[in-house]
Scaffold this active site. Sequence first.
Site, PDB file in Angstrom:
ATOM      1  N   LYS B  72       0.850  -1.197   0.000  1.00 44.88           N
ATOM      2  CA  LYS B  72       0.000   0.000   0.000  1.00 44.88           C
ATOM      3  C   LYS B  72       0.882   1.241   0.000  1.00 44.88           C
ATOM      4  CE  LYS B  72      -3.961   1.792   2.684  1.00 44.88           C
ATOM      5  NZ  LYS B  72      -4.746   1.584   3.930  1.00 44.88           N
ATOM      6  N   SER B 147      -9.681   1.600   2.897  1.00 49.93           N
ATOM      7  CA  SER B 147      -8.760   2.357   2.064  1.00 49.93           C
ATOM      8  C   SER B 147      -7.712   1.486   1.361  1.00 49.93           C
ATOM      9  CB  SER B 147      -8.037   3.408   2.912  1.00 49.93           C
ATOM     10  OG  SER B 147      -7.212   2.767   3.877  1.00 49.93           O
ATOM     11  N   SER B 171     -10.036  -0.800   7.049  1.00 50.57           N
ATOM     12  CA  SER B 171      -9.330  -0.565   5.786  1.00 50.57           C
ATOM     13  C   SER B 171      -8.602  -1.776   5.205  1.00 50.57           C
ATOM     14  CB  SER B 171      -8.336   0.596   5.931  1.00 50.57           C
ATOM     15  OG  SER B 171      -9.021   1.813   5.761  1.00 50.57           O
TER      16      SER B 171
END
Lengths: 92, 465, 462
Positions: B72, B147, B171
């Site tokens: 990420k 996210s 997330s």
Amino acid sequence: MKDLIKLANLPISDEQAKSLESAFSETLEVFKNLTDLDISQTEPTNQVTGQENVLREDKIDEDRMLTQSQALQSAKHTHEGFFVVPRLIDEK
Amino acid sequence: MKNNLHKLTLKKALAQIQSGETTAKKIYADCFSQIEAGNKDLNVFLSTNSPTSMKQFENPETTLQNCPIAVKDNICIENEVTTAASTVLEDYKPAYSATLIDNLKLHGGAVIGKTNLDAWAHGSSTETSQFGRTLNPRNPKYLPGGSSGGSAAAVAADMCTAAIGTETAGSIRQPASWCGVVGLKPTYGRVSRYGVIAMASSTDSPGPITKTVEDAAIMLACLAGHDSKDGTTTNQAVPDYVSLLQKSISGLKIGIMYQDIPGLKIANPYVLAAAKVLESLGAKVELVNALDPKYAVSVYTIVQRAEVSSNLARFDGIRFGNDRSYFGDEARRRILLGTHTLRKGYAEKYYQVAQKTRTLFIEDFSRLFSSYDVLISPTSPSFAEPIGASEDSVMFGELADMLLEPSSIAGLPGISVPCFHDEKTNLYLGLNIMAPAWREDLVLQVAHAYEINTDWNSWRKDNND
Amino acid sequence: MRMKSIQTGTPGEKITMTNQKYQLVCGMEVHAELKTNSKMFCGCKNDPFHAEKPNIYTCPVCLGLPGALPVANKQAIEWTIKLGLALGCKINLFSKFDRKHYFYPDLPKGYQISQYDLPFCYDGKIETELGTVRIHRIHLEEDTGKLLHKTVNGEQVSLIDFNRSSVPLIEIVTEPDITTAAHAAAYGKQLRKILQYLDIANCDMEQGGMRLEANVSLRPVGETELPNYKTEIKNINSFRFLEQAIDFEIDRQAELLANNQIVSQETRGWNSVKQVTYSQRSKEDAEDYRYFPDPDIPPIRFTEEQIAAIRETIPELPSAIATRWQQEYGIEPNMIEQIIVNTTVSRQYDKLFTNAKNEGISVASLLKNILSKKVPSPLEAGAEQTLLQFKELQKTDVVDDTQLIAIVNKVLTENPDISAKYFSGQKQVIGFVMGQILRELPKKSDPAQVREAIITQLEATK
């Protein structure tokens, strides 16, 4: 709202501020449900791990220190090893 | 790609490399081809490392044996662009790497690229990314969640063998649920946050997003552990998650949460069905009453906005990145709200009330875990939402993650595993399994038992498990 | 017109017109950098004043890079508690760090890690020769970077150096007990001495290693309530400037009050060239630091045993040493004042004084000779050498009696009025004669011997 924008140091136009304002009250509305619960006898939780006294010995950690050029590598404005910003105060 | 090596689970890939059947280089190349073929449409990766740029591949004496791992893009890697999906950091190259990246590399993980996310991890859709939304590889009319939407999508689209995400409250698990993959949020403090661009410091938890539960166990073992640079990590030993997976769940007591919450008509029946499966494996399952998660939405939102306003104060454009005018609307909203809830005269009403109510959730979980080994619930109230959905409500993310917020504000571990597949839309539902702090082993054990005794995992058949 | 205060040397006695009507209400906030090896929340070298270049002692933590996390320096915490104990403070056994938010380019994270409601120490006091000053609290925080205001390529800019960023900084806050400008300076000096004796801070004021802030307001004489305003005079880097700035403020505020004007709540600076305070920032810009407990730093808990162990490390403090020396050796306080520097220096003097006393040498006389530089100090020469040289200095030659009497008679003959003066009761003339005679003697002579000879000769002429 103006004070808040200043406090948050956000460069926002008045127009943008207006559009943010409705979202603001919408979110604050959600929080009202917290008054349902009795917290008069409850201590706040700031940390969940329950850890205490996580401290470092007073030793220099050379491995993590950056060279001057590494420290400055991502800055847009530098001068002779310094970071540079527009003049903050008038010389007295 | 004729070998379909990109489709290998991590476990299978490691076995094949070990046996000499294939090489990490070939697996990496296949995954990279997959990125080249799909990234333009799906917008999963913000940056990639082409196979030719990879120096590694010659060091097989590691756990991950150079398998391609997606990371990420809010996790710092030295001298590689790290943006947190915000134009504030569009060209930012950190001078250091996150501890979890050091751990990943130590264990032989090869970073294939940095994945898209909601800007600053603010959101549950990837739609707040300032570099465009990611589409759900299972069905591109839908969102991947967020996210960590990019990492979940990268796994779902076989663009990597495994991925790393971060969860503040949902997330990891919510995008895993929406993309039909496995997402493990470790206990807060199990995986170092050092070098992870902070969202809400008191709940941020990096963790793996993988194809199977076994893969999650392998990855967690590589990432977890004490870090002297992160004072909130634990000193406790990291258990051997992989071998603990094999333990029987017979006799475990499992509580089913949130069956009484309105608005879960879609997901709740599948949780009951999952409970039946677990019961058939010898677990004792029961419905439990828990504190209404709607309060967790308020607690989490207040605490998170406050911490966000503080954590984003360092982005002033002086030492790195662009100035504060580059923040997108969502970040601005959160900064302003968080600033407000900490102000004189308001902190008593918001921040302090939220931290006290947070204690109620911790107490509620203690009560439940005194009677149950693990708790289960839906991961998300429903299937992936269609693209554009996040624009309807400023509270989109918080509501989508409502069922995950209680365990997040309590710092507990949880995993999402697929528990239903809708043939028509090709979309998934996730089962959320939670355990007491530091008991990722239990979460993995139950999830593994569930996964191998059901047909919802899309890789198990391909990998002949 | 500002009325110039007259410094009489005895505080509380300076008389100005305004001072008869108003009395000073003053509390101080003093910041001092701790001399730990490493910084407060990271392992960077803590030596900002000796760094050869800017931005060479930094890391992701003290530069506030995204993702970096603080871990607190144990030594700095223990030293803060040590200071608290030395000042008789109570200690919060449970404490924590909080984030204090404000934006300024020298503050890399947009917040300073500080302590809000649970400082390590509270409720202590410092005794000064001008009165007691109660300590409200002592907390630990991190310093900011340093700004330099320059013109570069014709552009007015500020340059930032983060070598100082996150250096451990203690803040000592007093109650508003200070009654005069001199009292403020005495407090500051005493505090600095204690910090130096504890060996926890260098307190280099020139460099900003110790920074003074005074909160100044006035109230009518006889009033006991605190005034409803205060001005903060910030960043004063000498005790002289502190006194001057407070005195200036007393007069400035007294004049405003006398004219029924409101003294505005603001931060002021001291211009040492123009000898005036000037407005820096209005307090009406509601300061709102939005404190909350730093989620990155677990709280800190001490046991009574740990506090007791820290207490054990406190050396004898300046006031105790001064009292002891005064009682044991009969040295004047103003002489002691000159050699109270730090624990190492005091230990050297202690060794010297003990040796001197053992040899039956007057410590007061010895110290007088050290201070007048007739003999080297034990710091320069070592206690043994100092004593040796002092003894050498004291050594006198026995002058041949015949020679001495000849010189005495010569001087008495040259100054015939001496005899008359002496016998009329002006015994002090002997001192005058002695000076003359000693000058004429070839060797260093024992004054007692000379004095005896003069009296004998004078009596003989009677």
